[in-house]
Design a protein around this motif. Structure first.
Motif, PDB file in Angstrom:
ATOM      1  N   SER A 194      48.808  41.362  43.861  1.00 43.20           N
ATOM      2  CA  SER A 194      48.586  41.554  42.428  1.00 43.20           C
ATOM      3  C   SER A 194      47.349  40.733  42.032  1.00 43.20           C
ATOM      4  O   SER A 194      47.426  39.507  41.964  1.00 43.20           O
ATOM      5  CB  SER A 194      49.846  41.085  41.692  1.00 43.20           C
ATOM      6  OG  SER A 194      49.669  41.158  40.322  1.00 43.20           O
ATOM      7  N   PRO A 195      46.204  41.390  41.807  1.00 45.36           N
ATOM      8  CA  PRO A 195      44.931  40.678  41.669  1.00 45.36           C
ATOM      9  C   PRO A 195      44.912  39.581  40.599  1.00 45.36           C
ATOM     10  O   PRO A 195      44.214  38.590  40.736  1.00 45.36           O
ATOM     11  CB  PRO A 195      43.942  41.791  41.317  1.00 45.36           C
ATOM     12  CG  PRO A 195      44.573  43.043  41.797  1.00 45.36           C
ATOM     13  CD  PRO A 195      46.053  42.845  41.738  1.00 45.36           C
ATOM     14  N   LYS A 196      45.726  39.741  39.535  1.00 44.84           N
ATOM     15  CA  LYS A 196      45.757  38.677  38.518  1.00 44.84           C
ATOM     16  C   LYS A 196      46.882  37.678  38.781  1.00 44.84           C
ATOM     17  O   LYS A 196      47.142  36.786  37.970  1.00 44.84           O
ATOM     18  CB  LYS A 196      45.934  39.295  37.125  1.00 44.84           C
ATOM     19  CG  LYS A 196      44.694  40.058  36.658  1.00 44.84           C
ATOM     20  CD  LYS A 196      44.868  40.506  35.229  1.00 44.84           C
ATOM     21  CE  LYS A 196      43.708  41.394  34.813  1.00 44.84           C
ATOM     22  NZ  LYS A 196      44.109  42.392  33.817  1.00 44.84           N
ATOM     23  N   GLY A 197      47.587  37.886  39.864  1.00 45.87           N
ATOM     24  CA  GLY A 197      48.670  36.958  40.201  1.00 45.87           C
ATOM     25  C   GLY A 197      49.891  37.142  39.315  1.00 45.87           C
ATOM     26  O   GLY A 197      50.725  36.254  39.198  1.00 45.87           O
ATOM     27  N   LEU A 198      50.005  38.328  38.677  1.00 45.24           N
ATOM     28  CA  LEU A 198      51.170  38.575  37.819  1.00 45.24           C
ATOM     29  C   LEU A 198      52.239  39.330  38.600  1.00 45.24           C
ATOM     30  O   LEU A 198      51.925  40.091  39.516  1.00 45.24           O
ATOM     31  CB  LEU A 198      50.753  39.390  36.591  1.00 45.24           C
ATOM     32  CG  LEU A 198      49.742  38.735  35.656  1.00 45.24           C
ATOM     33  CD1 LEU A 198      49.360  39.680  34.529  1.00 45.24           C
ATOM     34  CD2 LEU A 198      50.273  37.420  35.090  1.00 45.24           C
ATOM     35  N   ASN A 234      50.455  46.899  41.912  1.00 40.33           N
ATOM     36  CA  ASN A 234      50.910  46.020  40.833  1.00 40.33           C
ATOM     37  C   ASN A 234      51.052  46.843  39.564  1.00 40.33           C
ATOM     38  O   ASN A 234      50.841  48.057  39.596  1.00 40.33           O
ATOM     39  CB  ASN A 234      49.934  44.850  40.632  1.00 40.33           C
ATOM     40  CG  ASN A 234      48.554  45.313  40.270  1.00 40.33           C
ATOM     41  OD1 ASN A 234      47.930  46.064  41.006  1.00 40.33           O
ATOM     42  ND2 ASN A 234      48.068  44.900  39.126  1.00 40.33           N
ATOM     43  N   GLU A 235      51.390  46.208  38.456  1.00 36.56           N
ATOM     44  CA  GLU A 235      51.676  46.818  37.150  1.00 36.56           C
ATOM     45  C   GLU A 235      53.047  47.502  37.198  1.00 36.56           C
ATOM     46  O   GLU A 235      53.237  48.504  37.906  1.00 36.56           O
ATOM     47  CB  GLU A 235      50.606  47.830  36.712  1.00 36.56           C
ATOM     48  CG  GLU A 235      49.400  47.201  36.047  1.00 36.56           C
ATOM     49  CD  GLU A 235      49.729  46.413  34.767  1.00 36.56           C
ATOM     50  OE1 GLU A 235      50.644  46.790  34.024  1.00 36.56           O
ATOM     51  OE2 GLU A 235      49.065  45.394  34.531  1.00 36.56           O
ATOM     52  N   LEU A 261      48.012  36.952  45.237  1.00 36.82           N
ATOM     53  CA  LEU A 261      46.785  37.576  44.721  1.00 36.82           C
ATOM     54  C   LEU A 261      46.406  38.824  45.509  1.00 36.82           C
ATOM     55  O   LEU A 261      45.804  39.746  44.962  1.00 36.82           O
ATOM     56  CB  LEU A 261      45.633  36.555  44.735  1.00 36.82           C
ATOM     57  CG  LEU A 261      45.835  35.403  43.755  1.00 36.82           C
ATOM     58  CD1 LEU A 261      44.807  34.294  43.983  1.00 36.82           C
ATOM     59  CD2 LEU A 261      45.772  35.879  42.305  1.00 36.82           C
ATOM     60  N   TYR A 282      48.435  27.946  37.698  1.00 34.01           N
ATOM     61  CA  TYR A 282      47.000  27.631  37.726  1.00 34.01           C
ATOM     62  C   TYR A 282      46.417  27.660  39.137  1.00 34.01           C
ATOM     63  O   TYR A 282      45.234  27.475  39.336  1.00 34.01           O
ATOM     64  CB  TYR A 282      46.737  26.266  37.070  1.00 34.01           C
ATOM     65  CG  TYR A 282      47.269  26.236  35.659  1.00 34.01           C
ATOM     66  CD1 TYR A 282      46.617  26.930  34.632  1.00 34.01           C
ATOM     67  CD2 TYR A 282      48.458  25.582  35.371  1.00 34.01           C
ATOM     68  CE1 TYR A 282      47.133  26.954  33.348  1.00 34.01           C
ATOM     69  CE2 TYR A 282      48.981  25.604  34.073  1.00 34.01           C
ATOM     70  CZ  TYR A 282      48.308  26.291  33.087  1.00 34.01           C
ATOM     71  OH  TYR A 282      48.833  26.326  31.818  1.00 34.01           O
ATOM     72  N   LYS A 286      47.398  30.184  42.032  1.00 36.50           N
ATOM     73  CA  LYS A 286      48.279  31.189  42.622  1.00 36.50           C
ATOM     74  C   LYS A 286      47.972  31.364  44.105  1.00 36.50           C
ATOM     75  O   LYS A 286      46.802  31.375  44.498  1.00 36.50           O
ATOM     76  CB  LYS A 286      48.094  32.508  41.886  1.00 36.50           C
ATOM     77  CG  LYS A 286      48.295  32.332  40.393  1.00 36.50           C
ATOM     78  CD  LYS A 286      49.033  33.449  39.786  1.00 36.50           C
ATOM     79  CE  LYS A 286      49.498  33.033  38.420  1.00 36.50           C
ATOM     80  NZ  LYS A 286      49.798  34.092  37.511  1.00 36.50           N
TER      81      LYS A 286
END
Ligand SMILES: N[C@@H](CCC(=O)N[C@@H](CS)C(=O)NCC(=O)O)C(=O)O
Length: 230
Positions: free
Chosen positions: A31-35, A51-52, A28, A21, A23
């Protein structure tokens, strides 16, 4: 604070884990979504990032084409074999991984039975695609002799008995098969399908030194997924 949240807090501290909650900025930026996964490329100034997971894999494959010249795909001279391997990868992304999470997140018993069957069916779908590639690429009509069969099987990965190099499908499916073995078995009483080819593939994969080098301890997997199951 409820016991569950307290326990989760302790796990975060134990593994020095990222708070989902909140990151950190460094993650970030990559990886822009923090994944995860995310790849930071320090050879650029300022560093760049990607990322991805499949995009990262494509990038590494392209990079290797002009550096190490090693590949985990069938050769570019065999576009059909490459496409079959990409079909396997697509199945992992669009069927196996979502089915894994649906099964793990299912709370009611009937939902667990239903999603367990879906996960099982998805595994069988993957096996069908692996069998198809082996049949169509190295089977009768695909290769004319043992030497050609050996060179054609390049990039099909450890599914092919006797193969020792990881392939694209191994890299895509391996982490989820390993999580199924550790996490779904523990939390859902799941049993991996039995079958000579399938068992042989899993043994070659799970024992492969390069695959093993990417695995965490079983306890870390169980702790990481603990917030899902009841
Ligand atoms: N489509 C993305 C999915 C990435 C993804 O969902 N990563 C998970 C781990 S497998 C994650 O970072 N979870 C942390 C979170 O949701 O906060 C990819 O293939 O890279």
């Amino acid at each position: 604070m409820p016991t569950r949240a307290l326990h989760y807090d302790a796990l975060k501290r134990k593994y020095n884990e990222v708070d989902p909650y909140k990151k950190p900025k460094e993650l970030l930026e990559v990886s822009p979504k923090g994944l995860v996964p995310g790849l930071r490329l320090n050879r650029y100034n300022p560093p760049r990032s990607l990322n991805e997971s499949t995009v990262i894999l494509d990038f590494l494959e392209d990079l290797a084409a002009s550096t190490t010249r090693r590949s985990i795909l069938p050769p570019i001279s065999n576009p059909y074999a490459r496409a079959l391997v990409r079909l396997q990868a697509d199945h992992v992304n669009r069927s196996l991984v979502p089915a894994f999470y649906r099964y793990l997140q299912a709370q009611e018993e009937n939902k667990q039975i239903e999603t367990g069957k879906e996960f099982h069916a998805s595994l069988e779908g993957l096996v069908s695609l692996l069998e198809r590639a082996e049949r169509e690429v190295v089977g009768p009509g695909g290769a004319s002799g043992e030497g050609e069969a050996k060179s054609l099987s390049k990039g099909l990965g450890l599914w092919v008995p006797g193969e020792t190099e990881l392939g694209w499908a191994d890299v895509m499916a391996g982490p989820w098969l390993y999580r199924a073995k550790v996490v779904l078995t523990h939390y859902r009483g799941f049993q991996l399908p039995e079958g000579e080819m399938f068992n042989g593939w899993l043994a070659r994969l799970f024992e492969h030194p390069k695959f093993k080098a990417t695995c965490s301890t079983e306890q870390l997997y169980l702790d990481s997924y603990e917030r899902f199951p009841q």
